[in-house]
Each structure stands twice: as C-alpha cells, then as structure tokens.
Scaffold this motif. Sequence first.
Motif, mmCIF file in Angstrom:
data_model
loop_
_atom_site.group_PDB
_atom_site.id
_atom_site.type_symbol
_atom_site.label_atom_id
_atom_site.label_comp_id
_atom_site.label_asym_id
_atom_site.label_seq_id
_atom_site.Cartn_x
_atom_site.Cartn_y
_atom_site.Cartn_z
ATOM 1 N N ARG A 21 47.508 28.420 6.010
ATOM 2 C CA ARG A 21 46.040 28.523 6.245
ATOM 3 C C ARG A 21 45.650 29.940 5.628
ATOM 4 N NH1 ARG A 21 44.740 26.708 12.124
ATOM 5 N NH2 ARG A 21 47.118 27.332 12.574
ATOM 6 N N ILE A 29 42.608 32.980 -0.694
ATOM 7 C CA ILE A 29 41.947 32.478 -1.953
ATOM 8 C C ILE A 29 40.742 32.296 -1.995
ATOM 9 C CG2 ILE A 29 42.377 30.890 -3.903
ATOM 10 C CD1 ILE A 29 45.214 30.524 -3.253
ATOM 11 N N LEU A 49 37.727 34.510 -4.015
ATOM 12 C CA LEU A 49 36.888 34.008 -5.024
ATOM 13 C C LEU A 49 35.452 34.123 -5.035
ATOM 14 C CD1 LEU A 49 39.286 31.331 -6.495
ATOM 15 C CD2 LEU A 49 38.742 33.354 -7.576
ATOM 16 N N ARG A 72 26.525 40.424 -17.172
ATOM 17 C CA ARG A 72 26.858 40.992 -16.009
ATOM 18 C C ARG A 72 26.599 42.437 -15.906
ATOM 19 N NH1 ARG A 72 29.719 38.840 -11.226
ATOM 20 N NH2 ARG A 72 28.104 37.368 -10.856
ATOM 21 N N ALA A 107 33.894 37.738 -4.555
ATOM 22 C CA ALA A 107 34.168 38.253 -5.826
ATOM 23 C C ALA A 107 33.140 37.762 -6.912
ATOM 24 C CB ALA A 107 35.607 38.273 -6.543
ATOM 25 N N LEU A 108 33.002 36.464 -6.863
ATOM 26 C CA LEU A 108 32.023 35.876 -7.704
ATOM 27 C C LEU A 108 30.742 36.043 -7.629
ATOM 28 C CD1 LEU A 108 33.287 32.564 -9.030
ATOM 29 C CD2 LEU A 108 32.675 34.587 -10.406
ATOM 30 N N LEU A 141 46.755 31.543 3.327
ATOM 31 C CA LEU A 141 46.741 31.412 1.847
ATOM 32 C C LEU A 141 45.385 31.043 1.279
ATOM 33 C CD1 LEU A 141 48.848 32.543 -0.204
ATOM 34 C CD2 LEU A 141 49.410 30.443 -0.652
ATOM 35 N N ALA A 142 45.161 29.713 1.941
ATOM 36 C CA ALA A 142 43.963 29.203 1.417
ATOM 37 C C ALA A 142 42.630 29.878 1.781
ATOM 38 C CB ALA A 142 43.913 27.613 2.300
ATOM 39 N N LYS A 189 30.468 38.238 -19.870
ATOM 40 C CA LYS A 189 30.488 39.288 -18.977
ATOM 41 C C LYS A 189 29.762 40.407 -19.243
ATOM 42 C CE LYS A 189 33.429 42.141 -16.125
ATOM 43 N NZ LYS A 189 32.759 43.561 -16.568
#
Lengths: 345, 388, 294
Positions: free
Chosen positions: B5, B11, B15, B95, B18-19, B7-8, B91
Amino acid sequence: MIQRIFGFLVFLGFATLPFWMNDPYILGLLILTGIFIVAAISLNLLLGYTGQLSLGHVAFFGIGAYTSALLSRGFDVDLGFGVMLDVAPKPVWLSFLAGIVMAALFGWIVGRLAFRVRGAYFVILTVSFAQVMRLIALNWVDLTEGPMAINNIPPFTLWLPGLGVTTLTSKAQNYWLILGVAVISFVLVAHIVNSRVGRALIALRENEGLARSVGIPVTHYLVLSTIVAAAIAGASGGLYTHYVRIVDPDVFMFIYTVTMIIMVVTGGKGTLTGPIIGGLIFGLMPEVLRDYARPEVQWIIYGIAIVLIIFFLPNGIVPALGKIWQRISVWGSRFVPERLRLRLS
Amino acid sequence: MKTIRLLATAITTTLTAALAATSTQAQETIKIGMTQPLTGAVAASGNYVANGAKIAVDVINAKGGVLGKKLELILEDNKSNPKEAVNAVEKLILRDKVPLLIGAWSSTYTLAIMPKLIEYKVPLIVETSSSGKITTSGNPWVFRISPTSEMEAKAFLAKYDAFQPGIKKIDFLSVNNDWGRGSADEFSKYLKTKGVQVGSVQFMAPDATDLSAQLTAIKQSGGDTLFITTGVEQMTLALKQAGELKVPHRIITTGGSFPDQLIEHPGPKEMSSYHLLFFSPWFPEKAKYPDIAKVYVDEWTKRKLDFPGLTEGFRGYDAVLTAVEAIKTAGKAEPEALRDALWKTKLPAVNGDIAFIKEGPAGQESGQNEPNIYVVLLNQGKVTMPLP
Amino acid sequence: MADSLDQFLQHIVNGVMLGSTYALLGIGLTLIFGIMRIVNFTHGEFYALGAYMAYMLVALLGVNFFFAILLATAIGILFGAVLEFVVLRRLKTTDIDSVMIVMIGLWIAMQNTEQLIWGGVAKLIPSPFSQQPLVFGPVSVSPLKIFVLATAVILLIAFHFLINHTRLGLAMRSTFQDRDVAALMGVNVGTIYTATFALGSGLAAVAGALLGPVFLVNPTMGDLASLKAFAIVILGGLGSTVGATIGGFAIALVEEFGAGYISADYRDAFSFLVIVAVLILKPQGLFTMKERVG
C-alpha cells in the motif's frame, strides 16, 4: 462488473484527456510513452502469456520504423548485379501498414528459427537477432542511410470524417492516434488471450511438455504469437517514425528492449493491464526525475526503483493491486445486501 | 500488505504531484535552454560542452548579465538517445519557456529535435553536430557555429603544402557514424583535387576498443598519411595501437578531438601525430582573439576541470556568447526576434569570428558559420604548433 | 605473400591475447547462468568494476600495479557475494524474467554510480611495462599484452583445477546437474549460490582489471563485454567451463579474422552471427551433451 465499469471510466478519462489537461508537454510525454506502451503490450503477449523470454523485441519495432520511413520517403537501392530498385514515396498510411506486415514477416522468420531452442538459448538468439538488425541498418548505407539517418519523414496523414485528408500536426491529434492504436492492440491481445488460442498459450507457458502431450501444436502457437507480437511492435515502430520523424540505427538500441521489458514485468506480466500501468510509471518516471536530481542520480533512482518493485511485488504491480482490491471488496461487501452483491460480482 | 500500500500510494502521489506541478518562473532572468548527452555512451563530450556553456554564463553574469538581467542556463540531459532529446527539448520549450536552444551534440539528436523548432518556432544554435543535413533540410530556425566536415577539409587544403614530406597516398580510419563517414568522404574529395590517391578506408564501431584488424590492413596499404576521425577515447586507443603495430604512416586526426591521455602516458618513441583542432588550449595566444581565449582557459582552470576538456568545452562557450550577442541585437528575449537577430549577429569568440551565411534550400535557409582550424603536433607528450 | 603471412600471424597473436580474457569472462557467466539460471546483466558491470578498482588503486592511490589487480579481483568477488546475499537471496521469486529485471535494475544503478563517482571521461590505467612493443619477426606485441595473456592462462588453469579437483568444484558441478539431488546429498545450495555468483563476478572483475590497462576505462565498457560473454556461453554450451574457455578463444579469433579479412565494421557482429549459426545448427552448443531443445 465493477472492474468493467472502472475500466471504462479509465478509458474515458484517457480519451478525453486533451480536453481537461491541455498541457502540450504532458501530451507529448504521453505520446512517446504511449508508443512504447503499445510495444510493451505486444511483448506481454510473448513474454507474459506465452512465457517466452524474448530480448530482441526492439528488432520488430525497428523494422516497422525503418520500413515505414523508407516507403514514405521513397528510396532507391543497388541490389547488385546492376539491378536497381527504385521506389517512389508512398502515402503514410500505406507505409505504416507495410511496416506492420514487414515486422510480422520477420516475426514469422524468427519464430520458425528461434523456437528450436528454449530457455537461455532462446534469450541469446533473440538478442543476437536484434543486434544483427542494428548492424545491418548501420552498414547497409545504400538503403538505410546508415548513421546519416533518414530524416524529413512526413507526419501521419489520415482521412478523418468531416475533415477529409488531414495531416496530424497537433499534439492532441497525435495523442488520439496513439491512443487508438493502443486500444486496438489491447483489445486484440485481450481477445487472443481469452480465446481458445490464449488458453493454449497459457498451457504451454505453464508446462510445455504436458501441453504437447494433450495435442496442442506447440510450435504453431509459438510462431503465431510471435507474428502477432511482432506486428503490433511494428505498428508502434511506425508510430514512432511519423511522430519523431527521424530514424537511425539507434532505433534498435538494446535499451529500448530493456524499457519494454521493465514496463511489462513491473506492471505484471501475464496481466492485460500490466504493461499499461508499468508503462505509465516507468515511462513517465524519468521525465519527472529531471527536476529532482542530477542526470546520473536520475538513472540510479530508476534502476533501484526497478529492483525495489520486484523485491516487494514479485509478480508486478497489477496483481498486487488486484489483491488490495480483493481485500477492499471483501471488507466492503458487508455493507451491501446479498442480492446486489451477487449482481455486482 | 502495508509495504504494498505504501509503495503504491507513494508512487501514485509522487507522479501526480510532480507532473501537475507547474514550474515557478523567476521573472528576472533571461533563459537559454541547452540539451547535451550528460549520461550514456557519449557523456564525456556532452559534459565538456555543458561545462563550457556554464562558464560562459558565469562570465557574462559577472559583467552584469544581458539587457540588465541575469542569464540563466537550463540544461537537460538527452541521455545519448534521440527520443530523450525530443523529451528534453519539449520540456525546455514548453515547461521552461526558453526563447532559444543550444544543442544537441550528436547530429542524430540534433536532427531529431529539428521538427520541434518549426513546430514551436524557437531558434537553435548547433554547437557540435557536423552532418550536412542539418543546414540543408530547409529549417530556418537552425544556426550552426560548428563546422561541417566539408569546411574542415577545405580549411585543411589550405595547409596542404605545409606538410613535408608531401601527402601522396592517404588512408582513413573513421568511426562508423555520419561524422566519421562524412569526414572520410570530404577529405577524400578535396585532397583528390591535389592529385592525392586514396588507399584503404576503414571504419570502426563507436564502442570498438580493438582496432588491430583495421590498423593491420592500413599498415599494408602503402599509404603515407593516415587520417583518423573519432572521439577522444577511441582516438587514444587507435594511436596507442597504431604505435604498437608500428604503422608507418604520418597520422593526422580530424574533427577537433585530442588524445590528452597521451600527454601523460606517451606512446612508443617514434610515434608522433598531428591534430586538427578548432581550439588549441596550449597556445591560447595563437587564437584569433587571444583575450577571449584566455578568459575561457583561465575560468576553466580555476574550476579545476579536466584540461583536455578545453578542446570541446569552447563549443558550449562560443554558443552562449553567440546567444547573448543575438539577445543584445534583438533587444528582447523572444524566439522570432532572436531568429532574425541571429542573421545579423557577428562576434569574436574563442574559435574565431562567428557570423552566419545562408545555406540550404532557398527561402528556408539555415545559418552556417565558417570556423578556423589549428594544427598541433604531439610527440612524446609534448605539444607544438609547427605549421604557419 | 610474406605480407599476408605477417598479417595472419599478427591476427593470431591479437586473437589469442583477447581470447584468454574473453575466456575468463565467459566462464564467469556460464557458471552464474548455468548453475543459478540467472540472466546476469550485471556481468559486464563487474568487468567494469574490476577495471575501475584497478584504476582507483593504481592511478589514484598509487598501489603497486600487480597487487592492484589482485585487490581489484578480490573486491569483485566480495561485491558479488554481498550482492547475492543481500538482493538475490532475498527475492521472493525465482521467476527467470523477474530476476532478470532485477539484474537490469542493478546494471543501470551500477553503471551510473560509476559515472557519478569517476565521471564519463575514459581513464587510463598506467602500467609499469614499457610502451615499446616487442618484435618477434613480423609480429609486434606490447609487453603489457604478454603479461595479460600469461596471467589469464594461469588463472584459467587454476580455475579448471578448482572446478575439477576440489570439493567446492564438485559441489558446484553437482548443483548444476541437479540441484535437488545435490541438496539431498548434503550440498548447501544457498552457500553454493553465493560462492558461484561471487566467483563468477570475480572472474569478470579480473578480466576487467587485466584489460583495463590495455584499453581504457569508461562507464559503458561493460555493455559490450556482457554481450560477448553471452555469445561465449552459447557457443560453449551453458554450464560448460571447458566450452566457455574454448568459446572465448574462438570468439576472439573469429572477430580478429572476420574484422581483418571480411569487414572491420562488422567486427562485433561476428560473435552474433556465430551464435545464430550455432543455435540453428547445434543448439546445445559445441561442447555440452545435455539436451537443450524443449
């Protein structure tokens, strides 16, 4: 049932993404990642369902890429003995399909040759095949331009209803194209896997001797799955060619095979959604890491992440999530009346 | 269960966050984007060029920056990989919103990012790539300061008579990529106009370390001069092995690389080699603009960077100088204005003069600069400049 | 005519020297791949590690050249043992693909750590030998290469002794033949696995430490080494150390002659073409008796 609704919602989310996330940078990332996810889906068929550890998958990607590039730009080559082959540029969609066919053809060749051996030998043979293709692309300069690369490759031109023949120039258009191909590949693989053919493949993955003994034509099915996997990989190569619009022997780099394998295995090989989840995570991770660490450290984090995932989730992410989901639904079912529970399962 | 849990969640959250996060932009700087191979097979050179650029930025900022603002270099790794080059450039443009790019070292990576220049209308200064295609593909956003092999060959031809005994029959040992092949083609073409014969043309894979097969063939060819074109490491290996095999040719290396390791660890006694460089760090006073060269060399040495890197770092340095000059000419840091300004840009730099002439299909020309070359002689760890 | 004989002899000399180190590389991998069934992508990285350790010891710490090679090998063995103990042993899966991915992750991490520490610029390991080549008639060879050949041959002989005449060797061979039976006969399979990985990686490290001074040391040097090692393993037959030895020399000679007489650009392709040919014609490799086709 719930899984299907969930899946449909996710698909809807992806399909409408350009509307609610109109950032061209993210679209661009998803496009390139998506191209490799298509390749990963094809590898999953071979690796996950048929159980064959093919490390040369990038060869089919590269063959599809080069074929589509050469045909869409036109080429002439000296075949020796004074024979010149002169081909005029062809429309992009035709070149793309030719790329798929060419890749499938090589899939057939490799299948027939490679499946005389198993295990370690098969692995090495497939790696060698990819390396030899790379060296041919590099040195047959007359045809492939070798390291000078084939550039100025035209972008996709499709006939779209209402718009006629359009060149796909915007990010959103390319995104939908990739999404479309990904969905088709996904459905194709799902269809195969859930059919009699799929059951035969799984049988031979689990115990080849036993499968053979009950009359399953093992080599036939192995070659078949290689052809399909190669064709889909060739399609992703074609997508790459017309999006990046330059092709050079680097398209056969071993690191691309590695990327695809990472996507499949960390996602969960032998599951349909594994390559997609693994693909999204390991396709996007390097880009996210750009802001957070210096280049070597980005790679180190990437490498360690792979090790950690297999360490803790040996079967990949999707099966682990499946287990979590199971626990949640078991826990949640106590709140749902009996009849409804049976309906939803 | 907990670990799964954890780890999921970790992650997914990382992500998404960050995105979705938008990069905050400091309004007081003028940005220049640069992509180089900082990891992967050609990381050594990429890092040299990047260091050269960083030094130039510091030197400019120490003098007050440009247009009253500080210069900011945003550097992205293209991982020695054309697909990553595309990611890096997207990027930088989307960005970081850079108005100008420098890159991408290898011709393949540069060609891969060229369509993006047209798509997003941002100019690119090409600092190293040598493929002819870069300026002849009809891309009006490309401005190259590095020479093509053709220019190098032409410049060499001017020094032909200085080599005694004369050059009569030549062999080639080139790395098997567009640069090596292009160099062999162009030098052959131009030297043939002086009546020179071409003997054996050998290629080596970029990661090949054992060149004995090629060198043995060359030894037998009867030529008097061997041209070697490849990167620093392979060149060092080629020279060492040529010495071991007692290859009798006079050796001339092209492309601007210098086998620095041979200064501290010289090869066999009879071995000497000539090197065509675009900058000669041992003799900054012989550069066309010694003051500029001196600043570059001093800053590099001050930071305790590898001395040999000077032969490549100047590319990044000159690229930044060019960019700054264009910004000054344009008066603002906007892509289209910068593109127009680059056509009018003329400046003195470490290599010599920089100015752009039109090259390529009419109406869509790219800019190409005509650089200087310098010839040095390496013998038993000593570097000299014997030719006029 | 004399010219071609000269060329021929020179190629043989070059090939034999390379072959001896290739053999070490190949034996290391055939052990790991054969006994532990691991697609070991870190093999090339141990090769690079050996070279970098030699570089660090000789060029940066001023250690005696010969001692440095010994030490570099020891570090390789140690690091291999640690890796097996900490990572491989604790994996909850023995699935060949999953383990392979772990090796891939470690490969990426190791290679970039090397670049992080020493930078991407190739390093030269200074050797105490003179740069003047020794000339034997038409053939010239540097003293360093003679040293490498001699050392490699000694190691090969020592290794064969280990495998065939010691209890450790016996345990390894029996584990290779049939793991379960070996366990029943009292072999501690876990220890054998650690020893195998450590030894195999150590062999890669010594090959790297020996070839490091001949060529140059850079972070990506292991990639080609890995691929060649795989080629040697296939040629010689999985698990056959004799096969790997002969395979190492064979591949080196094929490369030399192929590059010298056919085409130098395709030098590295010859190993692959050889593999493809062997796998099509004699899939179990040239030296094993074991039936490999499923």
